[in-house]
Structures are given as C-alpha cells and as structure tokens.
Design an enzyme around this catalytic site. Structure first.
Site, PDB file in Angstrom:
ATOM      1  CG  PHE A   1      -1.914  -0.791   0.895  1.00  0.00           C
ATOM      2  CD1 PHE A   1      -1.978  -2.704   0.499  1.00  0.00           C
ATOM      3  CD2 PHE A   1      -3.345  -0.397   0.122  1.00  0.00           C
ATOM      4  CE1 PHE A   1      -2.673  -3.125   0.372  1.00  0.00           C
ATOM      5  CE2 PHE A   1      -4.596  -1.422   0.072  1.00  0.00           C
ATOM      6  CZ  PHE A   1      -4.897  -2.413   0.177  1.00  0.00           C
TER       7      PHE A   1
ATOM      8  CB  CYS B   1     -13.942  -0.573   1.122  1.00  0.00           C
ATOM      9  SG  CYS B   1     -14.970  -2.585   0.533  1.00  0.00           S
TER      10      CYS B   1
HETATM   11  C1  UGA Z   1     -10.262  -2.890   0.689  1.00  0.00           C
HETATM   12  C2  UGA Z   1      -9.429  -3.426   1.807  1.00  0.00           C
HETATM   13  O1  UGA Z   1      -7.714  -3.529   1.269  1.00  0.00           O
HETATM   14  C3  UGA Z   1      -9.948  -4.591   2.704  1.00  0.00           C
HETATM   15  O2  UGA Z   1      -8.881  -5.497   3.385  1.00  0.00           O
HETATM   16  C4  UGA Z   1     -10.727  -4.828   3.272  1.00  0.00           C
HETATM   17  O3  UGA Z   1     -11.906  -5.550   3.516  1.00  0.00           O
HETATM   18  C5  UGA Z   1     -12.041  -4.201   1.752  1.00  0.00           C
HETATM   19  O4  UGA Z   1     -11.380  -3.142   1.430  1.00  0.00           O
HETATM   20  C6  UGA Z   1     -13.507  -3.998   2.252  1.00  0.00           C
HETATM   21  O5  UGA Z   1     -13.562  -3.297   3.154  1.00  0.00           O
HETATM   22  O6  UGA Z   1     -13.858  -4.387   1.895  1.00  0.00           O
HETATM   23  P1  UGA Z   1     -10.499  -3.139  -1.343  1.00  0.00           P
HETATM   24  O7  UGA Z   1     -11.131  -2.628  -1.644  1.00  0.00           O
HETATM   25  O8  UGA Z   1     -11.262  -4.777  -2.619  1.00  0.00           O
HETATM   26  O9  UGA Z   1     -10.343  -3.564   0.280  1.00  0.00           O
HETATM   27  O10 UGA Z   1      -9.545  -2.734  -2.826  1.00  0.00           O
HETATM   28  P2  UGA Z   1      -8.232  -2.518  -2.114  1.00  0.00           P
HETATM   29  O11 UGA Z   1      -6.847  -3.989  -2.966  1.00  0.00           O
HETATM   30  O12 UGA Z   1      -7.153  -2.433  -0.732  1.00  0.00           O
HETATM   31  O13 UGA Z   1      -7.728  -1.307  -3.207  1.00  0.00           O
HETATM   32  C7  UGA Z   1      -8.373   0.432  -2.926  1.00  0.00           C
HETATM   33  C8  UGA Z   1      -7.909   1.208  -3.263  1.00  0.00           C
HETATM   34  O14 UGA Z   1      -7.120   1.797  -3.168  1.00  0.00           O
HETATM   35  C9  UGA Z   1      -7.957   1.176  -5.184  1.00  0.00           C
HETATM   36  O15 UGA Z   1      -8.344   1.659  -6.070  1.00  0.00           O
HETATM   37  C10 UGA Z   1      -6.554   0.901  -5.344  1.00  0.00           C
HETATM   38  O16 UGA Z   1      -5.998   0.933  -6.192  1.00  0.00           O
HETATM   39  C11 UGA Z   1      -5.574   1.487  -4.590  1.00  0.00           C
HETATM   40  N1  UGA Z   1      -4.042   1.764  -4.134  1.00  0.00           N
HETATM   41  C12 UGA Z   1      -3.933   0.082  -3.381  1.00  0.00           C
HETATM   42  C13 UGA Z   1      -3.468   2.747  -4.313  1.00  0.00           C
HETATM   43  O17 UGA Z   1      -3.857   3.523  -4.866  1.00  0.00           O
HETATM   44  N2  UGA Z   1      -2.239   2.037  -3.866  1.00  0.00           N
HETATM   45  C14 UGA Z   1      -1.785   1.117  -2.775  1.00  0.00           C
HETATM   46  O18 UGA Z   1      -0.824   0.673  -2.712  1.00  0.00           O
HETATM   47  C15 UGA Z   1      -3.094  -0.249  -2.976  1.00  0.00           C
END
Ligand code: UGA
Length: 452
Positions: free
Chosen positions: A251, A262
């Site tokens: 992250f 989320c």
């Molecule tokens: C997130 C959490 O990671 C889960 O643990 C949680 O259960 C879930 O929300 C929820 O509450 O149901 P998710 O929404 O599937 O999961 O997606 P993530 O992989 O966390 O990514 C979220 C956003 O952050 C995306 O738009 C992604 O592109 C962005 N992101 C992620 C970044 O811009 N940089 C990063 O380093 C990581």
C-alpha cells in the site's frame, strides 16, 4: 454447522461458498429472485476468480443452497451472518437501513428453538451491533434464544475467495461467552488466533484498518507530488521506506488515488463517527482531501502537456476502467472520474478494461465512447496512452506495436506500472506519478521564497 448468510454481494456470496466448502450446511438468502436464480446456474453477479466453480461445486454436493425466503433460511441455523450493503449516505455516514430491515425480519422469523448467534459481517459503525440486538429483542418471540456478534471481513476484491479461505486474522466481538464459544467452534479448523473482544472494539478494528491503509496511500501520493517537485523518484522512496519492517512495502504504490466501494465510504464514515462522539479525527480529513486532489494532479499533467484546458480535437486511449486490477468493479473508480474530467474538456476517449467493460458502459454511456476489444485496439490513432488501472496485462505491452498505433509516442502512467527506463529507451515521452523522468524538468528550488 448449519448457517444462514443474508446478502449475496461480495461478502455474502463469497462467505456462503467458502463456509459451505469448509463442510457447513449453508443457505444464502437474498431478496433479488433473478440474482438467486442466476447464481444457482453458476452465473455470478460479480467477477471473482474461483467463485463460480466453488459455488457450483458446493451446490452440487448439497452443502450450499439459495433462497429468497428468509424464514426458511434462518430455520435451524446456529449462526446467521448479516452481509448486506452499508453504502455511504448523503451525510457521509454509513446508510444502515438494510441492516435494520434484515434485523427486524430475522427477529420476526426466529420461531425455532435453536440458540443462534446473529453475526454482523457488513462494515458497520461502532454501536451498530447493540442496536441490532435491540431490534431483534423487539421483534423476536420471547422464547427465542440468541446473542449478537461482530465479525468483520477483511477480504479484498479480486482475491476475495482466497482471502476468505485463508484469512490473515479473525476478529470476533461478543457480549457473552456462549456466543464466543460458537464462533470459536466455527473458526477453530483454521488454526489461527482469534482477536476476541467486545462488540465496539471489533466494529472499530474494521474501520481503523481501512482508514489506516487509505492513510498509507494518501501519504505516498502526497510524497509523490513532493518527489516530483524536488527531483526525487517516489518508487525508489517507497522501496526504501518499505524495507523497514515497521513500515512495510504494501500500500505504498503512488497513483491516481484510492477508489472502490470500501475505502472512500469507510474513511468518510469513520470521520463522521468521530464527529458524532465530539472528536475531530482531523487526519482523516487530510486523507480524503489528498485523495480528491490526486486525480486532478494527474489530469493536470495532461492539460499541461497539451498546452491548456481545451482538449477538443484530442483522443486519449484509456487503459483500465475498474477501481483497481483483477476486478470488474467500477464503483468510485478514479479511472472513470478521470475520463469524465477529460471529456468535460472536450476530449474523445477510447477505452479498454479486461473485465469492467459492461459496468463502465453503464457509467460512461455508449454514444460517444469507443469501447475497444483489447489493449492494442484501444490505442489506434490516439494522441496519448493513459494507464488508469493496475492490471497485470498492461505491464508487458509490446512497445513497438504501441508506438505504431499511437499518433505520438506519449504515455501517461497513472499507476507507475511501466518500467520507465525501458519506456524511455523505446523513444516514448513518459509522464508518471512522482517520478523523475527524462521528460520532466525540475525547477531549482527557490530557497529565498521558502525563507520569506
Ligand atoms: C479494501 C481492503 O484492502 C480490504 O482489506 C477490505 O476488506 C475491503 O476494502 C473492504 O472493506 O471490504 P478493496 O476495496 O477490495 O479492499 O481494494 P484494495 O486492494 O484495498 O484497493 C483499494 C484502492 O486503493 C484501489 O483503488 C487501489 O487501486 C488503491 N491502492 C491500493 C493504491 O492506490 N495504492 C496502493 O498501494 C494500494
């Protein structure tokens, strides 16, 4: 164990399939009859690797079934999981109307003599489970025996089946030892420690986790802007930071901001909760503000490159529409928001996403957007290529082919997905996030201005 899972969205459907696969007898309940019929035939309402096979296998082995009849669903169940949606309301807090409605119905239909634990898996603000208990008490027959529990999920879209099968942590909040014993029995085969706590702490753990991850992303995104001004490379900065095990490398990918169903709603809801308790969680305001700015920072790069705000006559090839890679979900997708910004300034767009085309058609309309069939067709005759979602298949583009298809060798990488050395060596102008690229000129810092 006999289980009932209410709601067949990301959490409920994946949960029902995985719990059945663990050997439980599971009934999935949803009010949407058409959706239930499709699921039974193996047509999933969401794209999740492995889900369809798991559902079909467990339906075939008669451990998993679906119904729209809640009364039938909870009859004989020892655990009832509430997995309905808690979208963002106008005030920024979580809209809990579905949780209240389901609680009322569970109460009314709790007519059997079996002790039940009513577990909330949906993401709900602190105090919700106590209210669920009150509602259940109000509507359930006096003879009904039950307790409530909070058991938040931490699965990520795109790998939710794996996350649910092999969870890194299990958090359970209860008020009674009897309910905790049932939950221990349910999870004991995972051989993982359970964080056992009270209802409110469990509810808070979920929001704290999402808000913290969102904070990490906003931190690195702000760092990216500073790196760009100062002539540093945020990818290297993140790599160096991440090696410290107290920080960790996950992250810390700078990009166009976080999206999805989320993070945006949960950060906002936690901030609202803090205000409800007369506490100003100011950091979260900053996290949200940075996230909002980030897409404009990226769009500005495009405006600047083309000499102003009017983009009419220009065509952009947009790779990626989902809010992140490995999902078809376009809810709160920053990619879609950027496309709206560009179209708002007169640009034409050609778009492609490996999975999210259908959802994107609903959001973008089909009249003036060209939906391409693959990652090369989208490039034909475009003035620049834009990477908007971190799909693995965009990492290994054939750059010779890309160059031939584009009008100009110009790439805006909103996810820092490509290897800048390789891209630049192939003669492209490469503009990314917080990276010192050959195409960007750094201004000498004006120390005098800083002192003044
Ligand atoms: C997130 C959490 O990671 C889960 O643990 C949680 O259960 C879930 O929300 C929820 O509450 O149901 P998710 O929404 O599937 O999961 O997606 P993530 O992989 O966390 O990514 C979220 C956003 O952050 C995306 O738009 C992604 O592109 C962005 N992101 C992620 C970044 O811009 N940089 C990063 O380093 C990581």
């Amino acid at each position: 164990m006999k289980l009932c899972v209410i709601g067949t969205g990301y959490v409920g459907l994946v949960g029902a399939a995985v719990f059945a696969d663990w050997g439980n007898e599971v009934i999935g309940v949803d009010i949407d009859e058409a959706k239930i019929k499709k699921i039974e035939r193996g047509i999933m309402p969401i794209y999740e690797p492995g889900l369809s096979d798991l559902v079909l296998l467990n339906v075939k082995q008669k451990r998993l079934s679906f119904t729209t009849n809640l009364k039938k669903g909870i009859q004989g169940a020892e655990i009832v999981f509430i997995c309905v949606g808690t979208p963002q309301s106008k005030s920024g807090s979580a809209d809990l109307s579905q949780v209240w409605q389901v609680s009322e119905n569970i109460g009314k239909f709790m007519t059997d003599k079996i002790y039940k634990v009513i577990v909330t898996k949906s993401t709900v603000p602190v105090g919700t489970n106590e209210k669920v208990k009150q509602i259940l008490k109000k509507f359930a027959p006096k003879s009904a025996k039950f307790d409530v529990a909070s058991n938040p999920e931490f699965l990520r879209e795109g790998c939710s089946v794996k996350d649910m099968q092999k969870t890194e942590r299990t958090v359970v909040g209860t008020e009674t030892e009897r309910a905790m014993k049932v939950m221990r029995k349910f999870y004991e085969h995972l051989n993982m420690p359970i964080v056992e706590c009270d209802l409110r702490s469990s509810e808070m753990i979920k929001y704290a986790s999402n808000a913290f991850l969102a904070t990490k992303i906003s931190f690195i995104n702000e760092m990216a802007q500073l790196c760009e001004k100062a002539g540093a490379d945020v990818v290297k900065v993140a790599e160096g930071m991440g090696l410290d095990s107290r920080i960790g490398s996950k992250f810390l990918n700078a990009g166009i901001g976080y999206g999805g169903a989320c993070f945006p709603k949960d950060v906002s809801a936690l901030r609202r909760t803090s205000l409800d308790f007369a506490y100003d969680f100011a950091l979260l305001q900053g996290v949200m503000r940075v996230n909002d700015v980030q897409k404009h920072y990226f769009a500005n790069k495009i405006y600047e490159e083309f000499g102003g705000e009017n983009l009419s006559g220009l065509t952009f090839a947009c790779l990626g529409l989902a809010f992140k890679g490995d999902t078809d979900d376009t809810r709160e997708s920053v990619a879609i928001k950027i496309i709206h910004l560009l179209r708002g300034r007169g640009a034409q767009v050609r778009v492609y996403d490996p999975e999210a085309m259908e959802n994107a058609k609903r959001e973008l309309g089909t009249s003036s957007v060209f939906f391409a069939k693959d990652k090369y067709e989208v490039l034909k005759g475009a003035d620049a290529m834009l990477i908007l979602t971190e799909w693995g298949e965009f990492k290994d583009m054939d750059l010779t082919k890309v160059k031939k298809l584009l009008k100009k060798p110009l790439i805006f990488d909103g996810r820092n997905l490509l290897d800048k050395k390789v891209v630049e060596a192939n003669g492209f102008k490469y503009l990314a996030i917080g990276r010192k690229t050959g195409s960007q000129k750094q201004k000498a810092p004006d120390f005098r201005a800083a002192i003044l």
